[in-house]
Design an enzyme around this catalytic site. Structure first.
Site, PDB file in Angstrom:
ATOM      1  NE  ARG A  23       4.305   3.924   1.570  1.00 31.64           N
ATOM      2  CZ  ARG A  23       4.438   2.623   1.385  1.00 31.64           C
ATOM      3  NH1 ARG A  23       5.609   2.068   1.436  1.00 31.64           N
ATOM      4  NH2 ARG A  23       3.379   1.895   1.178  1.00 31.64           N
ATOM      5  NE  ARG A  27       9.711   0.717   5.999  1.00 36.16           N
ATOM      6  CZ  ARG A  27       9.263  -0.308   5.289  1.00 36.16           C
ATOM      7  NH1 ARG A  27       9.278  -1.516   5.790  1.00 36.16           N
ATOM      8  NH2 ARG A  27       8.833  -0.115   4.063  1.00 36.16           N
ATOM      9  NE  ARG A  36       6.515   0.766  11.680  1.00 35.83           N
ATOM     10  CZ  ARG A  36       6.428  -0.506  12.071  1.00 35.83           C
ATOM     11  NH1 ARG A  36       6.379  -0.809  13.354  1.00 35.83           N
ATOM     12  NH2 ARG A  36       6.369  -1.469  11.162  1.00 35.83           N
ATOM     13  CG  ASP A  73      -1.254   1.801   4.560  1.00 36.92           C
ATOM     14  OD1 ASP A  73      -0.039   1.918   4.323  1.00 36.92           O
ATOM     15  OD2 ASP A  73      -1.979   0.972   3.973  1.00 36.92           O
ATOM     16  CE1 TYR A 149      -1.094  -4.600  -0.712  1.00 41.60           C
ATOM     17  CE2 TYR A 149      -2.292  -3.059  -2.120  1.00 41.60           C
ATOM     18  CZ  TYR A 149      -1.102  -3.599  -1.672  1.00 41.60           C
ATOM     19  OH  TYR A 149       0.090  -3.143  -2.190  1.00 41.60           O
TER      20      TYR A 149
HETATM   21  O1  CP3 Z   1       4.674   9.371   3.423  1.00 34.33           O
HETATM   22  C1  CP3 Z   1       3.646   8.995   2.809  1.00 34.33           C
HETATM   23  O2  CP3 Z   1       3.624   8.801   1.579  1.00 34.33           O
HETATM   24  C2  CP3 Z   1       2.344   8.885   3.574  1.00 34.33           C
HETATM   25  C3  CP3 Z   1       2.008   7.638   4.104  1.00 34.33           C
HETATM   26  C4  CP3 Z   1       1.668   6.436   3.226  1.00 34.33           C
HETATM   27  C5  CP3 Z   1       1.959   5.126   3.655  1.00 34.33           C
HETATM   28  N1  CP3 Z   1       1.375   4.255   2.790  1.00 34.33           N
HETATM   29  C6  CP3 Z   1       2.737   4.779   4.862  1.00 34.33           C
HETATM   30  C7  CP3 Z   1       3.332   3.437   4.972  1.00 34.33           C
HETATM   31  C8  CP3 Z   1       0.971   6.332   2.028  1.00 34.33           C
HETATM   32  C9  CP3 Z   1       0.486   7.437   1.108  1.00 34.33           C
HETATM   33  C10 CP3 Z   1       0.773   4.950   1.772  1.00 34.33           C
HETATM   34  C11 CP3 Z   1       0.022   4.433   0.624  1.00 34.33           C
HETATM   35  C12 CP3 Z   1      -0.004   2.994   0.377  1.00 34.33           C
HETATM   36  N2  CP3 Z   1      -0.060   1.982   1.291  1.00 34.33           N
HETATM   37  C13 CP3 Z   1      -0.082   2.432  -0.916  1.00 34.33           C
HETATM   38  C14 CP3 Z   1      -0.165   3.209  -2.216  1.00 34.33           C
HETATM   39  C15 CP3 Z   1       1.125   3.769  -2.645  1.00 34.33           C
HETATM   40  C16 CP3 Z   1       2.185   2.757  -2.929  1.00 34.33           C
HETATM   41  O3  CP3 Z   1       3.216   2.795  -2.235  1.00 34.33           O
HETATM   42  O4  CP3 Z   1       2.005   1.956  -3.845  1.00 34.33           O
HETATM   43  C17 CP3 Z   1      -0.120   1.042  -0.751  1.00 34.33           C
HETATM   44  C18 CP3 Z   1      -0.174   0.017  -1.861  1.00 34.33           C
HETATM   45  C19 CP3 Z   1      -0.117   0.761   0.648  1.00 34.33           C
HETATM   46  C20 CP3 Z   1      -0.207  -0.552   1.334  1.00 34.33           C
HETATM   47  C21 CP3 Z   1       1.008  -0.837   2.097  1.00 34.33           C
HETATM   48  N3  CP3 Z   1       1.330  -0.233   3.299  1.00 34.33           N
HETATM   49  C22 CP3 Z   1       2.061  -1.725   1.771  1.00 34.33           C
HETATM   50  C23 CP3 Z   1       2.108  -2.590   0.533  1.00 34.33           C
HETATM   51  C24 CP3 Z   1       3.006  -1.643   2.797  1.00 34.33           C
HETATM   52  C25 CP3 Z   1       4.253  -2.503   2.942  1.00 34.33           C
HETATM   53  C26 CP3 Z   1       5.332  -2.077   2.059  1.00 34.33           C
HETATM   54  C27 CP3 Z   1       6.385  -1.358   2.845  1.00 34.33           C
HETATM   55  O5  CP3 Z   1       6.912  -0.353   2.337  1.00 34.33           O
HETATM   56  O6  CP3 Z   1       6.712  -1.834   3.952  1.00 34.33           O
HETATM   57  C28 CP3 Z   1       2.553  -0.673   3.723  1.00 34.33           C
HETATM   58  C29 CP3 Z   1       3.235  -0.221   4.934  1.00 34.33           C
HETATM   59  C30 CP3 Z   1       3.574   1.213   5.026  1.00 34.33           C
HETATM   60  N4  CP3 Z   1       2.729   2.236   4.701  1.00 34.33           N
HETATM   61  C31 CP3 Z   1       4.799   1.770   5.522  1.00 34.33           C
HETATM   62  C32 CP3 Z   1       4.646   3.159   5.491  1.00 34.33           C
HETATM   63  C33 CP3 Z   1       5.629   4.181   5.959  1.00 34.33           C
HETATM   64  C34 CP3 Z   1       5.978   0.987   6.066  1.00 34.33           C
HETATM   65  C35 CP3 Z   1       5.614   0.598   7.465  1.00 34.33           C
HETATM   66  C36 CP3 Z   1       6.734   0.533   8.475  1.00 34.33           C
HETATM   67  O7  CP3 Z   1       7.344  -0.541   8.601  1.00 34.33           O
HETATM   68  O8  CP3 Z   1       6.975   1.508   9.190  1.00 34.33           O
END
Ligand code: CP3
Length: 342
Positions: A23, A27, A36, A73, A149
């Site tokens: 990640r 943010r 974003r 994602d 999910y």
């Molecule tokens: O920088 C990176 O790692 C690359 C991008 C990336 C994202 N999601 C961007 C993201 C990667 C590799 C993921 C994987 C992901 N997405 C997983 C597996 C890894 C983990 O964290 O467990 C899972 C379970 C998801 C599903 C997902 N996407 C969730 C549960 C959420 C909400 C939680 C949160 O942090 O808000 C997201 C949203 C998400 N994916 C964000 C980002 C940067 C936040 C979105 C935002 O508000 O900008």
């Protein structure tokens, strides 16, 4: 000559390990929040190759990590199979649930190329813009985690909806997993062809399954994906991350998928990883993301412990899970300086 990250995956060891953060585009960075806001929504950002590439590059410019992970994602795969995906501001991603035979029948058996092409285009642009020594990581979610999910339509505390469906309707559940296996394999192959040097499979919720279910829903599907990828790209590099699983389970996933590296979270016993994995696979991890929020002495000690335990082993420095949005940037800088002995 490739950079340190790929050289470790290919068998070398270094006193100073390569480093990146799960990640890392996100943010906690003001420049991410700015893009974003411009993109409109989270899904729009994922599907905009220009902006997705831009936010992928941001942490590389700021911190000089050894690897970039493409901004996308794990829910893009179910979305490209026709499941509706949106983002509830302040909450998280939502999917129109697929939890019975009728909704499953409506799911496509082909990835929508208009959606996946956005990811491949973002990879191609990122690859062209990255320094030569910086590796580019593609990824997907493991079928089990994506299914949790897809079935609930959202993130859940204990993944109960998916666990229950696997018990009540194992045949339907197997079909959902099989569909995700095929789609994920194809998506990883597409990402490698578009320029990813390595792909990582995130199994965030693999730690909630009993051993037999873990074997069926985590080990086998991930091994099948790895087989598809290797059949298409024999020298493909792969990292598996069965988060929260016991070391036996982690080892089973890594072995059966012939992974180059295995990610471990902060709960893992590092010395035990070194003993078990030896030189067979690289271990990636495993600083507690909370240590990165704590900062100061707690952070220094946590970083030093990770480095000391993996000393002499094949290791990629990372967190045990994604960086949290409240993490101070100065703490990230401090961690990197300590790892790199600057
Ligand atoms: O920088 C990176 O790692 C690359 C991008 C990336 C994202 N999601 C961007 C993201 C990667 C590799 C993921 C994987 C992901 N997405 C997983 C597996 C890894 C983990 O964290 O467990 C899972 C379970 C998801 C599903 C997902 N996407 C969730 C549960 C959420 C909400 C939680 C949160 O942090 O808000 C997201 C949203 C998400 N994916 C964000 C980002 C940067 C936040 C979105 C935002 O508000 O900008």
């Amino acid at each position: 000559m490739s950079g340190k990250f790929l050289r470790v995956l290919d068998g070398e060891k270094f006193d100073v390990p390569p480093i990146w953060m799960m990640r890392q585009a996100g943010r906690y960075l003001p420049e991410y929040r700015e893009v974003r806001a411009k993109a409109g929504g989270f899904v729009d950002l994922c599907l905009n190759p220009d902006l997705a590439s831009e936010v992928t590059l941001q942490p590389i410019r700021r911190f000089g990590f050894d690897a970039a992970i493409i901004f996308s994602d794990i829910l893009i795969v179910p979305y490209a199979l026709g499941a509706k995906l949106w983002f509830e501001e302040g909450e998280g991603p939502r999917l129109a649930p697929v939890s019975d035979a009728a909704t499953f029948r409506k799911l496509s058996d082909q990835l929508d190329g208009k959606i996946t092409e956005c990811v491949y285009e973002a990879l191609a642009r990122t690859k062209a813009a990255l320094p030569k020594e910086t590796a580019l990581i593609g990824f997907c979610g493991a079928p089990w985690t994506v299914a949790t999910y897809l079935i609930a339509g959202r993130g859940t505390e204990d993944q109960a909806p998916a666990r229950l469906l696997a018990m009540q309707e194992p045949e339907l559940f197997q079909k959902i997993i099989d569909r995700l296996v095929d789609a994920s394999g194809e998506h990883l192959i597409g990402q490698i062809k578009a320029g990813a040097d390595v792909v990582q499979i995130f199994d965030t919720w693999s730690g909630v399954l009993d051993p037999a279910s873990f074997e069926r829903w985590c080990v086998k599907p991930v091994a099948k994906i790895a087989g598809m990828v290797r059949a298409a790209v024999p020298n493909a590099r792969m990292i598996v991350f069965p988060k929260g699983a016991p070391l036996n389970g982690i080892e089973a996933v890594a072995k059966q998928s012939s992974a180059n590296a295995v990610g471990v979270d902060w709960i893992a016993d590092r010395r035990e990883c070194v003993v078990r994995f030896g030189d067979k696979f690289v271990t990636q991890g495993n600083l507690d993301p909370l240590a990165l929020i704590a900062g100061g002495k707690a952070l220094d000690e946590a970083v030093d412990a990770v480095l000391a335990d993996f000393k002499g082993a094949r290791h990629i420095f990372n967190l045990g899970h994604g960086i949290r949005k409240e993490t101070p940037i100065a703490h990230v800088e401090r961690m990197i300086a300590r790892v790199r002995k600057n």
